[in-house]
Write an enzyme that holds these catalytic residues in place. Structure first.
Site, PDB file in Angstrom:
ATOM      1  N   ASP A  33       0.853  -1.194   0.000  1.00 11.61           N
ATOM      2  CA  ASP A  33       0.000   0.000   0.000  1.00 11.61           C
ATOM      3  C   ASP A  33       0.889   1.245   0.000  1.00 11.61           C
ATOM      4  O   ASP A  33       1.884   1.331   0.736  1.00 11.61           O
ATOM      5  CB  ASP A  33      -0.909  -0.013   1.242  1.00 11.61           C
ATOM      6  CG  ASP A  33      -2.075   0.954   1.107  1.00 11.61           C
ATOM      7  OD1 ASP A  33      -3.217   0.490   1.005  1.00 11.61           O
ATOM      8  OD2 ASP A  33      -1.824   2.190   1.098  1.00 11.61           O
ATOM      9  N   GLY A  97     -16.067   2.439   3.275  1.00 12.36           N
ATOM     10  CA  GLY A  97     -14.897   3.295   3.083  1.00 12.36           C
ATOM     11  C   GLY A  97     -14.037   2.893   1.894  1.00 12.36           C
ATOM     12  O   GLY A  97     -12.850   3.211   1.845  1.00 12.36           O
ATOM     13  N   HIS A 104     -10.111  -5.551  -3.544  1.00 16.32           N
ATOM     14  CA  HIS A 104      -8.790  -5.771  -2.965  1.00 16.32           C
ATOM     15  C   HIS A 104      -8.925  -6.191  -1.515  1.00 16.32           C
ATOM     16  O   HIS A 104      -9.840  -5.769  -0.811  1.00 16.32           O
ATOM     17  CB  HIS A 104      -7.917  -4.518  -3.067  1.00 16.32           C
ATOM     18  CG  HIS A 104      -8.578  -3.255  -2.591  1.00 16.32           C
ATOM     19  ND1 HIS A 104      -9.494  -2.569  -3.344  1.00 16.32           N
ATOM     20  CD2 HIS A 104      -8.454  -2.559  -1.431  1.00 16.32           C
ATOM     21  CE1 HIS A 104      -9.901  -1.502  -2.680  1.00 16.32           C
ATOM     22  NE2 HIS A 104      -9.294  -1.481  -1.511  1.00 16.32           N
ATOM     23  N   LEU A 105      -7.995  -7.034  -1.099  1.00 15.92           N
ATOM     24  CA  LEU A 105      -7.865  -7.381   0.310  1.00 15.92           C
ATOM     25  C   LEU A 105      -6.667  -6.633   0.870  1.00 15.92           C
ATOM     26  O   LEU A 105      -5.602  -6.608   0.250  1.00 15.92           O
ATOM     27  CB  LEU A 105      -7.637  -8.887   0.474  1.00 15.92           C
ATOM     28  CG  LEU A 105      -8.798  -9.805   0.093  1.00 15.92           C
ATOM     29  CD1 LEU A 105      -8.399 -11.266   0.339  1.00 15.92           C
ATOM     30  CD2 LEU A 105     -10.056  -9.475   0.882  1.00 15.92           C
ATOM     31  N   HIS A 106      -6.868  -6.009   2.028  1.00 15.60           N
ATOM     32  CA  HIS A 106      -5.756  -5.420   2.770  1.00 15.60           C
ATOM     33  C   HIS A 106      -5.174  -6.504   3.673  1.00 15.60           C
ATOM     34  O   HIS A 106      -5.930  -7.227   4.337  1.00 15.60           O
ATOM     35  CB  HIS A 106      -6.244  -4.290   3.684  1.00 15.60           C
ATOM     36  CG  HIS A 106      -6.808  -3.102   2.977  1.00 15.60           C
ATOM     37  ND1 HIS A 106      -6.128  -1.918   2.848  1.00 15.60           N
ATOM     38  CD2 HIS A 106      -8.005  -2.901   2.366  1.00 15.60           C
ATOM     39  CE1 HIS A 106      -6.871  -1.034   2.196  1.00 15.60           C
ATOM     40  NE2 HIS A 106      -8.023  -1.607   1.899  1.00 15.60           N
TER      41      HIS A 106
HETATM   42  P1  AMP Z   1      -9.813   1.172   0.105  1.00 10.17           P
HETATM   43  O1  AMP Z   1     -10.083   2.397   0.907  1.00 10.17           O
HETATM   44  O2  AMP Z   1     -10.184  -0.099   0.793  1.00 10.17           O
HETATM   45  O3  AMP Z   1     -10.380   1.273  -1.307  1.00 10.17           O
HETATM   46  O4  AMP Z   1      -8.239   1.084  -0.027  1.00 10.17           O
HETATM   47  C1  AMP Z   1      -7.511   1.664  -1.058  1.00 10.17           C
HETATM   48  C2  AMP Z   1      -6.063   1.618  -0.654  1.00 10.17           C
HETATM   49  O5  AMP Z   1      -5.264   1.824  -1.807  1.00 10.17           O
HETATM   50  C3  AMP Z   1      -5.664   2.692   0.358  1.00 10.17           C
HETATM   51  O6  AMP Z   1      -5.142   2.050   1.524  1.00 10.17           O
HETATM   52  C4  AMP Z   1      -4.600   3.504  -0.373  1.00 10.17           C
HETATM   53  O7  AMP Z   1      -3.564   3.907   0.478  1.00 10.17           O
HETATM   54  C5  AMP Z   1      -4.116   2.535  -1.444  1.00 10.17           C
HETATM   55  N1  AMP Z   1      -3.589   3.110  -2.658  1.00 10.17           N
HETATM   56  C6  AMP Z   1      -4.111   4.113  -3.395  1.00 10.17           C
HETATM   57  N2  AMP Z   1      -3.359   4.325  -4.492  1.00 10.17           N
HETATM   58  C7  AMP Z   1      -2.360   3.403  -4.462  1.00 10.17           C
HETATM   59  C8  AMP Z   1      -1.251   3.106  -5.313  1.00 10.17           C
HETATM   60  N3  AMP Z   1      -1.040   3.778  -6.438  1.00 10.17           N
HETATM   61  N4  AMP Z   1      -0.426   2.099  -4.965  1.00 10.17           N
HETATM   62  C9  AMP Z   1      -0.629   1.417  -3.822  1.00 10.17           C
HETATM   63  N5  AMP Z   1      -1.652   1.643  -2.984  1.00 10.17           N
HETATM   64  C10 AMP Z   1      -2.499   2.631  -3.293  1.00 10.17           C
END
Ligand code: AMP
Length: 120
Positions: A33, A97, A104-106
């Site tokens: 991330d 959120g 995607h999975l965090h």
């Molecule tokens: P969500 O809020 O679950 O949609 O998570 C999106 C995640 O993507 C956030 O934690 C951001 O920090 C991350 N993010 C956004 N742009 C990028 C990028 N270009 N590369 C890696 N992570 C990203």
């Protein structure tokens, strides 16, 4: 809702935007991330046009799901967070959120994580 092929993760999959890759195979791409919320914070995305957790659950084939979850497991192994513990989560839609409309999975770890949901 229609999948937006220009979302940032779709562009990462097409290699139009760089990512710090953790693991990649035919089913998934895992990368760190960009704005980590924990010492270890990676994202695993499927190689397919799935908007969210629900969309993936509804549309992906069992074979693809199996491949995707194996890729998640391999990512966890590479991140080396299994023994100390980690959190896997997915945000769906506005109240969840979700910012990027590609499923995607965090994977979060590297320290004792706080409560799952902060009080309002
Ligand atoms: P969500 O809020 O679950 O949609 O998570 C999106 C995640 O993507 C956030 O934690 C951001 O920090 C991350 N993010 C956004 N742009 C990028 C990028 N270009 N590369 C890696 N992570 C990203």
């Amino acid at each position: 809702m229609i999948y937006d092929p220009n979302n940032i993760f779709a562009r990462i999959l097409r290699k139009e935007i760089p990512a710090n890759v953790v693991y990649e195979d035919d089913f998934a791409l895992a990368f760190y991330d960009l704005y980590p919320k924990a010492p270890v914070h990676a994202l695993v995305i499927p190689k397919g046009e799935y908007i969210s957790f629900y969309d993936f659950s509804e549309k992906a084939s069992p074979e693809f799901m199996k491949g995707f979850y194996k890729a998640v497991q391999k990512t966890i192994d590479i991140l080396d967070v299994k023994d100390q513990g980690f959190r896997v989560l997915s945000n769906h839609g506005q109240n969840g959120g979700q910012e990027v409309p590609h499923f995607h999975l965090h994977i979060l770890g590297g320290r004792l994580l706080g409560k799952l949901v902060q009080p309002a």
